[in-house]
Motif scaffolding. Structure first.
Motif, mmCIF file in Angstrom:
data_model
loop_
_atom_site.group_PDB
_atom_site.id
_atom_site.type_symbol
_atom_site.label_atom_id
_atom_site.label_comp_id
_atom_site.label_asym_id
_atom_site.label_seq_id
_atom_site.Cartn_x
_atom_site.Cartn_y
_atom_site.Cartn_z
ATOM 1 N N THR A 50 -37.733 20.078 -1.508
ATOM 2 C CA THR A 50 -36.380 20.250 -2.046
ATOM 3 C C THR A 50 -36.253 19.434 -3.321
ATOM 4 O O THR A 50 -35.807 18.288 -3.296
ATOM 5 N N PRO A 51 -36.658 19.987 -4.466
ATOM 6 C CA PRO A 51 -36.589 19.200 -5.707
ATOM 7 C C PRO A 51 -35.155 18.914 -6.155
ATOM 8 O O PRO A 51 -34.913 17.962 -6.881
ATOM 9 N N GLU A 52 -34.198 19.712 -5.702
ATOM 10 C CA GLU A 52 -32.815 19.491 -6.122
ATOM 11 C C GLU A 52 -32.082 18.478 -5.255
ATOM 12 O O GLU A 52 -30.992 18.042 -5.591
ATOM 13 N N ALA A 53 -32.691 18.088 -4.111
ATOM 14 C CA ALA A 53 -32.054 17.135 -3.201
ATOM 15 C C ALA A 53 -33.071 16.071 -2.793
ATOM 16 O O ALA A 53 -33.809 16.247 -1.828
ATOM 17 N N PRO A 54 -33.136 14.965 -3.506
ATOM 18 C CA PRO A 54 -34.103 13.926 -3.155
ATOM 19 C C PRO A 54 -33.718 13.249 -1.837
ATOM 20 O O PRO A 54 -32.556 13.269 -1.439
ATOM 21 N N PRO A 55 -34.671 12.625 -1.165
ATOM 22 C CA PRO A 55 -34.393 12.000 0.128
ATOM 23 C C PRO A 55 -33.706 10.644 -0.029
ATOM 24 O O PRO A 55 -34.280 9.597 0.266
ATOM 25 N N LEU A 56 -32.484 10.669 -0.481
ATOM 26 C CA LEU A 56 -31.700 9.443 -0.665
ATOM 27 C C LEU A 56 -30.489 9.488 0.245
ATOM 28 O O LEU A 56 -29.896 10.535 0.481
ATOM 29 N N VAL A 57 -30.096 8.310 0.734
ATOM 30 C CA VAL A 57 -28.910 8.212 1.577
ATOM 31 C C VAL A 57 -27.727 7.896 0.665
ATOM 32 O O VAL A 57 -27.711 6.870 -0.020
ATOM 33 N N PRO A 58 -26.724 8.770 0.627
ATOM 34 C CA PRO A 58 -25.556 8.493 -0.206
ATOM 35 C C PRO A 58 -24.797 7.265 0.296
ATOM 36 O O PRO A 58 -24.887 6.878 1.459
ATOM 37 N N PRO A 64 -29.381 10.355 5.770
ATOM 38 C CA PRO A 64 -29.316 11.341 4.689
ATOM 39 C C PRO A 64 -28.717 12.650 5.181
ATOM 40 O O PRO A 64 -28.757 12.962 6.369
ATOM 41 N N PRO A 65 -28.149 13.442 4.284
ATOM 42 C CA PRO A 65 -27.629 14.758 4.669
ATOM 43 C C PRO A 65 -28.755 15.647 5.204
ATOM 44 O O PRO A 65 -29.934 15.431 4.908
ATOM 45 N N PRO A 66 -28.438 16.675 5.971
ATOM 46 C CA PRO A 66 -29.492 17.486 6.601
ATOM 47 C C PRO A 66 -30.282 18.368 5.640
ATOM 48 O O PRO A 66 -31.346 18.846 6.000
ATOM 49 N N ASP A 67 -29.825 18.601 4.436
ATOM 50 C CA ASP A 67 -30.528 19.527 3.533
ATOM 51 C C ASP A 67 -31.494 18.838 2.578
ATOM 52 O O ASP A 67 -31.975 19.457 1.644
ATOM 53 N N VAL A 68 -31.799 17.566 2.802
ATOM 54 C CA VAL A 68 -32.735 16.862 1.918
ATOM 55 C C VAL A 68 -34.115 16.798 2.570
ATOM 56 O O VAL A 68 -34.286 17.053 3.760
#
Length: 119
Positions: A50-58, A64-68
């Motif tokens: 998922t290049p548009e959603a990096p594995p970062l916790v907001p 992290p959100p489920p789509d990362v």
């Protein structure tokens, strides 16, 4: 994207098997490096691409959100790269010393412990 990654892993594994079937020890080492790189790509792809959603916790969330992408396979691949480089360096020095001692890289001619008349 996952289909291209699967094709790339398949191509790397097939090239590695081709190199590892050769009698030359240096080609075997390069095949081993290709197999480790293919395994790294496979582990990396298993975490999600998922290049548009990096594995970062907001900020404000505990997970992290489920789509990362999953960050654990990325950490495993980084560790495997370091271990693979160490293995490659050790094996390369070992091959170099065996070439200095025996004068060949052909695995059939490196049989010092076996008698000459046996096949």
């Amino acid at each position: 994207m996952e289909f291209l990654m699967a094709l790339m892993v398949g191509a790397l594994v097939s090239a590695a098997v081709y190199l590892m079937l050769a009698r030359d020890v240096l080609r075997f080492l390069f095949g081993l490096v290709l197999v480790s790189n293919a395994a790294n790509l496979l582990i990396f792809a298993s975490g999600g691409l998922t290049p548009e959603a990096p594995p970062l916790v907001p900020e404000g969330l505990k997970a992290p959100p489920p789509d990362v992408a999953n960050a654990l396979p990325q950490a495993l691949v980084l560790t495997a790269i370091v271990i693979g480089f160490g293995l490659f360096a050790f094996a390369l020095i070992l091959i170099y010393r065996s070439y200095q001692t025996m004068g060949t890289l052909d695995s059939d001619r490196m049989r010092l412990a076996e008698p000459e008349g046996r096949d």
